[in-house]
Scaffold this motif. Structure first.
Motif, PDB file in Angstrom:
ATOM      1  N   PHE A  30      18.364  33.344 -19.438  1.00  0.00           N
ATOM      2  CA  PHE A  30      19.469  34.216 -19.849  1.00  0.00           C
ATOM      3  C   PHE A  30      19.086  35.161 -20.984  1.00  0.00           C
ATOM      4  O   PHE A  30      19.917  35.985 -21.403  1.00  0.00           O
ATOM      5  N   ASP A  31      17.894  35.051 -21.529  1.00  0.00           N
ATOM      6  CA  ASP A  31      17.512  35.900 -22.660  1.00  0.00           C
ATOM      7  C   ASP A  31      17.572  37.383 -22.287  1.00  0.00           C
ATOM      8  O   ASP A  31      17.028  37.792 -21.259  1.00  0.00           O
ATOM      9  N   PRO A  32      18.183  38.211 -23.130  1.00  0.00           N
ATOM     10  CA  PRO A  32      18.114  39.658 -22.904  1.00  0.00           C
ATOM     11  C   PRO A  32      16.680  40.146 -23.067  1.00  0.00           C
ATOM     12  O   PRO A  32      15.885  39.529 -23.783  1.00  0.00           O
ATOM     13  N   PRO A  33      16.312  41.244 -22.425  1.00  0.00           N
ATOM     14  CA  PRO A  33      14.930  41.737 -22.497  1.00  0.00           C
ATOM     15  C   PRO A  33      14.439  41.991 -23.921  1.00  0.00           C
ATOM     16  O   PRO A  33      13.253  41.834 -24.204  1.00  0.00           O
ATOM     17  N   ASP A  34      15.349  42.388 -24.808  1.00  0.00           N
ATOM     18  CA  ASP A  34      14.935  42.703 -26.175  1.00  0.00           C
ATOM     19  C   ASP A  34      15.161  41.551 -27.148  1.00  0.00           C
ATOM     20  O   ASP A  34      15.046  41.723 -28.361  1.00  0.00           O
ATOM     21  N   ALA A  35      15.485  40.352 -26.615  1.00  0.00           N
ATOM     22  CA  ALA A  35      15.763  39.218 -27.502  1.00  0.00           C
ATOM     23  C   ALA A  35      15.181  37.923 -26.929  1.00  0.00           C
ATOM     24  O   ALA A  35      15.844  36.893 -26.898  1.00  0.00           O
ATOM     25  N   HIS A  36      13.938  37.993 -26.483  1.00  0.00           N
ATOM     26  CA  HIS A  36      13.289  36.786 -25.988  1.00  0.00           C
ATOM     27  C   HIS A  36      13.205  35.755 -27.111  1.00  0.00           C
ATOM     28  O   HIS A  36      12.827  36.077 -28.232  1.00  0.00           O
TER      29      HIS A  36
END
Length: 441
Positions: free
Chosen positions: A48-54
C-alpha cells in the motif's frame, strides 16, 4: 519415513470461527504447557505504500507500540515486562504481523495491549522521531553491507518498477526521512481494520474463552473505507539477463544474487519447486550448489539457493559470497548447476533423501506453540485447509522427479536471470548482456 499424522494439528482440534466483521479466528488448545501464544496479521503492508513514501507501512507498524491514546511507551513495556510477557508488531510486504506470548492468565492483558495498539495508536512525536532515527541508522549500516545491497538491487532488477516485490518494505533513506507523523496517522486510519485480519491463539486456554477475548477486543471494529489488499501481479518474468554491479569501496568480498521471480505459495507446483530448490541449494551442505561451488571448487565463502513463497511470485535465487577474483568462475559454476536442474530429472535416491528431511522435520517445527501458531496462520492465509499438516507427508511423497523437473523448468533458466553484485570494483568483469550500467552506491 512413517509419521503419525493423527498427532498433528488438524480440523478436529483447530477451532475456526469468523466474526461478523470478517475477522477469522483460529484456536488450538494445548494444556501441556502453561504458556499461550497469540499471533495474527492484517492487510496493511508495504504493498500500500505510495510511490513517494516507501517505508510508510513499515514505520507505521513499528510505531504502534510506541504509545496509544491511553498508554505511553513506558507503560506498555512495563506492563509486558512485569508479567514476563512479550508482544511485537511489524510490517511486511502484504501484511502487518503481530505476535505475543505469556502465561495463560496473561492472555487478557495481551489482547488488551494488542487491541489498543492496533486500534488506538497515538504516534507520539518524540517516539516517532526516535523510531525514525533508529530506522535511518539501520539503513545507513545496511547500505554499506554487500549482502543487503545485492539483495535490494536484485529485487529492482527482477521485478517491474512499481511491483510490490521490487522494493524492500523498510523503504529508503530519503523516503523514510520525509515521512510525516500525519502520513502515518492517515495510513493507519485508511488501512487498519478487520478486512482480511487473522487471529490465532495456541496454548493453555479454553477455546471458547479465547474466542470471547477476540470478540471483546475486535468484534466491534469497523472500517468501511478499508481497501482490499492489492495482489502482487503474477505473470512477471524476464526475457533476457539483467545485471547490475553496486561498487562499495573498501570491501573485500563480492556478494551476489542471481535469480528470477518464482511461484506464489498457492501455485500448484509450489511443493515440487521447494523440493527442486532443496536439491539445488539447500539440503545437506547447501545442495548441489554448495557441493560444487564451495566444497569442490572452493569458489565461494558461502553459496546456497532460496525460494520465498508469498501472496505473489516471490523470488527464487542463488545467493553467494565470493572473492572478487572468483566471480566469473563462481557464476559459471552456479549457472551450470541451474542448467543441470532444468535439464535432467533428479535421481530418485537424491529426491528420497530430501523428502525424508522435509517429512522428518515437520514434528520439530510443531514442538512449540509458536511453531503451531505460525503453521495455522500460514494454512489460513494461503487457503491450504485445516487438514494440510496431516496431508503434508503424502503431498511430499507424491512428488516425482518429473514434477520437480517441470517446476524448475517453468521458472529457472541458466541464461535468463537477474544478477546483482555488490562489493569492490570489478574492472575485468565481463558477464554477458548487462542491461544496467555499473554504479556507485
Amino acid at each position: 519415513m512413517t509419521l503419525p499424522v493423527e498427532s498433528l494439528p488438524g480440523p478436529d482440534d483447530i477451532i475456526r470461527r469468523e466474526l461478523s466483521n470478517g475477522i477469522v479466528v483460529l484456536v488450538r488448545e494445548n494444556f501441556n504447557a502453561r504458556s499461550v501464544v497469540l499471533a495474527g496479521s492484517l492487510d496493511a503492508g508495504a504493498a500500500f505504500d505510495p510511490p513517494d513514501a516507501h517505508g510508510l507501512a513499515a514505520i507505521t507498524a513499528s510505531a504502534l507500540l510506541r504509545g496509544t491514546e491511553t498508554r505511553d511507551f513506558a507503560a506498555i513495556h512495563e506492563l509486558l515486562e512485569s508479567n514476563g510477557a512479550s508482544l511485537s508488531i511489524s510490517g511486511g510486504l502484504h501484511t502487518v504481523g503481530f505476535s505475543g506470548k505469556g502465561l495463560a492468565e496473561d492472555l487478557p492483558m495481551l489482547f488488551d495491549l494488542v487491541g489498543d495498539a492496533l486500534r488506538h495508536p497515538a504516534f507520539p512525536t518524540g517516539q516517532v522521531e526516535r523510531l525514525r532515527g533508529e530506522i535511518i541508522t539501520g539503513l545507513k549500516i545496511r547500505e554499506k553491507d554487500t549482502r543487503y545491497m545485492a539483495a535490494r538491487t536484485f529485487r529492482e532488477l527482477a521485478y517491474p518498477a512499481g511491483h510490490p516485490y521490487s522494493r524492500q518494505p523498510e523503504g529508503r533513506l530519503a523516503t523514510v526521512a520525509a515521512i510525516t507523523r500525519d502520513q502515518m496517522s492517515a495510513f493507519h486510519r485508511t488501512h487498519y481494520g478487520p478486512r482480511g485480519m487473522l487471529v490465532v491463539i495456541v496454548g493453555a486456554v479454553n477455546a471458547e474463552r479465547a474466542l470471547s477475548l477476540v470478540e471483546e477486543t475486535f468484534g466491534a471494529w469497523e472500517n468501511p473505507d478499508q481497501p482490499a489488499m492489492p495482489l502482487a501481479p503474477d505473470g512477471v518474468g524476464l526475457d533476457a539477463a539483467r545485471t547490475q554491479t553496486i561498487t562499495l569501496p573498501d570491501k573485500s568480498q563480492i556478494d551476489l544474487v542471481l535469480g528470477v521471480p518464482g511461484p506464489p505459495r498457492r501455485a500448484d507446483e509450489w511443493q515440487a519447486a521447494t523440493l527442486a530448490n532443496a536439491v539445488l541449494g539447500v539440503f545437506g551442505m547447501y545442495g548441489r550448489i554448495g557441493a560444487e561451488v564451495r566444497e569442490k571448487r572452493g569458489l565461494a565463502y558461502y553459496s546456497y539457493s532460496r525460494l520465498d513463497g508469498g501472496m505473489g511470485p516471490g523470488p527464487w535465487r542463488v545467493i553467494a559470497g565470493v572473492n572478487p577474483a572468483n566471480v566469473e568462475r563462481a557464476l559459471e559454476a552456479i549457472r551450470g548447476e541451474i542448467r543441470r536442474i532444468v535439464s535432467e530429472p533428479v535421481q530418485e535416491s537424491e529426491l528420497a533423501d530430501v523428502k525424508a528431511n522435509f517429512i522428518g522435520r515437520l514434528p520439530l517445527q510443531l514442538e512449540t506453540n509458536e511453531g503451531v501458531a505460525g503453521s495455522i496462520l500460514s494454512m489460513e492465509r494461503y487457503e491450504l485447509g485445516l487438514d494440510y499438516l496431516r496431508r503434508y507427508p503424502d503431498l511430499i511423497v507424491s512428488i516425482t522427479p518429473e514434477a520437480a523437473l517441470d517446476a524448475a523448468q517453468r521458472y529457472l533458466d541458466p541464461d535468463v536471470y537477474a544478477l546483482a553484485l555488490a562489493g569492490p570494483e570489478l574492472p575485468d568483469f565481463s558477464e554477458s548482456a548487462p542491461t544496467e550500467a555499473q554504479s556507485e552506491a
